[in-house]
Design an enzyme around this catalytic site. Structure first.
Site, PDB file in Angstrom:
ATOM      1  N   HIS A  54       5.473  72.777  18.771  1.00 55.34           N
ATOM      2  CA  HIS A  54       4.352  72.259  19.316  1.00 55.34           C
ATOM      3  C   HIS A  54       4.211  70.594  18.590  1.00 55.34           C
ATOM      4  O   HIS A  54       4.472  69.541  19.429  1.00 55.34           O
ATOM      5  CB  HIS A  54       2.913  73.116  19.205  1.00 55.34           C
ATOM      6  CG  HIS A  54       1.369  72.666  19.292  1.00 55.34           C
ATOM      7  ND1 HIS A  54       0.909  72.246  18.666  1.00 55.34           N
ATOM      8  CD2 HIS A  54       1.131  71.935  20.630  1.00 55.34           C
ATOM      9  CE1 HIS A  54       0.296  71.252  18.456  1.00 55.34           C
ATOM     10  NE2 HIS A  54      -0.507  71.674  20.035  1.00 55.34           N
ATOM     11  N   GLU A  57       6.308  68.224  20.313  1.00 57.20           N
ATOM     12  CA  GLU A  57       5.771  68.214  22.059  1.00 57.20           C
ATOM     13  C   GLU A  57       4.566  66.995  22.130  1.00 57.20           C
ATOM     14  O   GLU A  57       5.015  66.238  22.221  1.00 57.20           O
ATOM     15  CB  GLU A  57       5.629  69.586  22.259  1.00 57.20           C
ATOM     16  CG  GLU A  57       4.124  69.438  23.789  1.00 57.20           C
ATOM     17  CD  GLU A  57       3.204  69.817  23.580  1.00 57.20           C
ATOM     18  OE1 GLU A  57       2.156  68.786  24.455  1.00 57.20           O
ATOM     19  OE2 GLU A  57       3.026  71.002  23.676  1.00 57.20           O
ATOM     20  N   HIS A  58       3.877  67.166  20.509  1.00 57.59           N
ATOM     21  CA  HIS A  58       3.137  65.071  20.770  1.00 57.59           C
ATOM     22  C   HIS A  58       4.198  64.376  20.115  1.00 57.59           C
ATOM     23  O   HIS A  58       3.298  63.369  20.460  1.00 57.59           O
ATOM     24  CB  HIS A  58       1.986  66.351  19.280  1.00 57.59           C
ATOM     25  CG  HIS A  58       0.858  66.906  20.045  1.00 57.59           C
ATOM     26  ND1 HIS A  58      -0.379  65.975  19.520  1.00 57.59           N
ATOM     27  CD2 HIS A  58       0.663  68.028  20.229  1.00 57.59           C
ATOM     28  CE1 HIS A  58      -1.318  67.706  20.336  1.00 57.59           C
ATOM     29  NE2 HIS A  58      -0.508  68.564  20.171  1.00 57.59           N
ATOM     30  N   GLU A 134      -7.078  70.104  17.271  1.00 58.65           N
ATOM     31  CA  GLU A 134      -6.710  70.698  18.033  1.00 58.65           C
ATOM     32  C   GLU A 134      -6.646  72.562  17.343  1.00 58.65           C
ATOM     33  O   GLU A 134      -7.625  73.355  18.149  1.00 58.65           O
ATOM     34  CB  GLU A 134      -4.944  70.867  18.966  1.00 58.65           C
ATOM     35  CG  GLU A 134      -5.157  71.682  20.596  1.00 58.65           C
ATOM     36  CD  GLU A 134      -3.613  70.941  20.064  1.00 58.65           C
ATOM     37  OE1 GLU A 134      -3.450  72.063  21.155  1.00 58.65           O
ATOM     38  OE2 GLU A 134      -3.306  70.200  20.250  1.00 58.65           O
TER      39      GLU A 134
END
Length: 428
Positions: A54, A57-58, A134
């Site tokens: 994740h 991905e950012h 997040e």
């Protein structure tokens, strides 16, 4: 090559590097959805790496040798397009949707971002802060948190039981070197599928992809394409348990469920029918009993999650804390009733109709068709024709559904609860 009676022509090309390109040409559209799918998700991480997929991905939108982060987003937005990405437990997707005439731009920008990201130290620190926010935001959403709690109840410390985002404890110390190593070891050409759907020409897409990847780390020596994730042994699940996350919320969030079936199990079509009837819509048994007749919950539904070697089946409900015992009692009673008595012929027919209708209606846009191409290749190694899929649903019998219901719903159930509870006894 194959012709889809509900749309266009599907074609597949394997590049020498092992990277696969699939397209569906739909001449009646004026848009194209383009996606880069990588067979890497959160289950591919070790414990200390939790959240790396994740995190990566950012970072892949933060700049390459050719473009800054602003240029990556501005070039697509300047033509009215949109880009995004998401990480799951078994794969990661980067996608863009543009006008058909702007497909060359989308291919160049997206391939550049995924294949040649710099992962600059300053960007790592910036995105670390974003991801920690997040995670904090997720903790403030009990309706989301309860699903992660349920996964932990079933899978424990197995990667399928972990948060896709990782935790503050794993994300905070993660170094650029760790992320860079994860990137280069996992993002290899044989593990990547590129899919596009809309008004396009397959040969042109293949040419543009090869051009965009030339000279990047994905322009590698010849290799065989990857295969679906099927060779792992079945995941060992935990004994049925109750996990409660005390939180001062206005509503209690509960999930009651058990291990299900994996994605290649032939009974998955029967499971879809069972799920539709039990809690898949406003006419479902659970919705009618708990919301419509008794007004005990605003939201109540069942769902199935399927992985390469495991699965989940569960019921979610959100209700006032004082009503949680009654909601759970009614849910358990309905599950036991279906396990013992099964569904009627009329219910099975309705559940089959819901499965077929939702599938066909879901093919109304280029994005869903692009996703179907990629998932067929990544998860199954083949694309099941629409007519065959509909025929498989039609072939489901009442006996198929009821046999599965007796086995699945008779299993010991785990319970996850998020809400204002301290010593409350949920053991019943």
């Amino acid at each position: 090559m194959s012709d889809d009676p509900l749309g266009g022509t599907v074609r597949r090309t394997v590049l020498p590097s092992g990277l696969r390109v699939l397209t569906e040409a739909i001449p009646t559209m004026r848009s194209v959805s383009f996606g880069i799918w990588v067979t890497v998700g959160s289950r591919d991480e070790t414990g200390p790496q939790a959240g790396a997929a994740h995190f990566l991905e950012h970072l892949l939108f933060k700049g390459t040798h050719k473009r800054t982060a602003l240029e990556i987003s501005a070039e697509i937005e300047a033509v009215g397009g949109e880009t995004n990405a998401f990480t799951t437990k078994e794969y990661t997707c980067y996608y863009a949707r543009v006008l058909d005439e702007d497909l060359p731009l989308a291919i160049d920008v997206m391939c550049d971002a995924v294949a040649d990201s710099l992962l600059e130290p300053a960007d790592v620190e910036t995105e670390r802060g974003v991801i920690l926010e997040e995670i904090a935001m997720h903790d403030d959403e009990p309706g989301d948190e309860v699903h992660d709690l349920f996964a932990r109840a079933v899978y424990g410390d197995h990667p399928l039981g972990r948060l896709i985002s990782g935790t503050e404890e794993t994300v905070t110390p993660m170094t650029r070197r760790q992320i860079q190593s994860f990137y280069r070891r996992r993002y290899t050409a044989p593990q990547i599928v590129i899919a596009a759907a809309g008004n396009l020409d397959h040969a042109t897409v293949v040419r543009l992809v090869r051009q965009a990847l030339r000279g990047t780390p994905l322009d590698t020596d010849p290799a065989a394409p990857g295969t679906p994730r099927r060779n792992t042994p079945a995941v060992r699940t935990k004994p049925a348990a109750v996990l409660v996350e005390p939180k001062e919320t206005e509503q209690a969030h509960v999930i009651l469920g058990c291990p299900g079936i994996d994605r290649v199990d032939e009974r998955r079509f029967a499971l879809g029918v069972l799920n539709n009837v039990l809690g898949g819509g406003m006419s479902s048994r659970l919705f009618q009993e708990i919301r419509e007749r008794r007004g005990l919950a605003y939201s109540v539904y069942s769902y199935a999650s399927q992985y390469a070697d495991s699965g989940l089946f569960a019921v979610y409900a959100g209700c006032a804390p004082g009503k949680v015992d009654e909601v759970l009692r009614l849910t358990r009673a309905e599950l036991a009733r279906v396990a013992a008595d099964g569904l009627t012929e009329a219910e099975v027919a309705r559940g089959k109709g819901m499965s077929k209708g939702s599938f066909v209606l879901g093919l109304e846009d280029t994005g869903s068709r692009m996703s179907r191409l990629a998932k067929g290749e990544l998860l199954y190694g083949d694309l099941m024709p629409v007519d065959e899929l509909l025929a498989r649903v039609d072939a489901v019998t009442v006996a198929d559904v009821n046999t599965l219901a007796a086995e699945l719903l008779g299993r010991p159930m785990s319970l996850a609860v998020v809400g204002p509870f301290g010593e409350h006894d949920f053991a019943g």
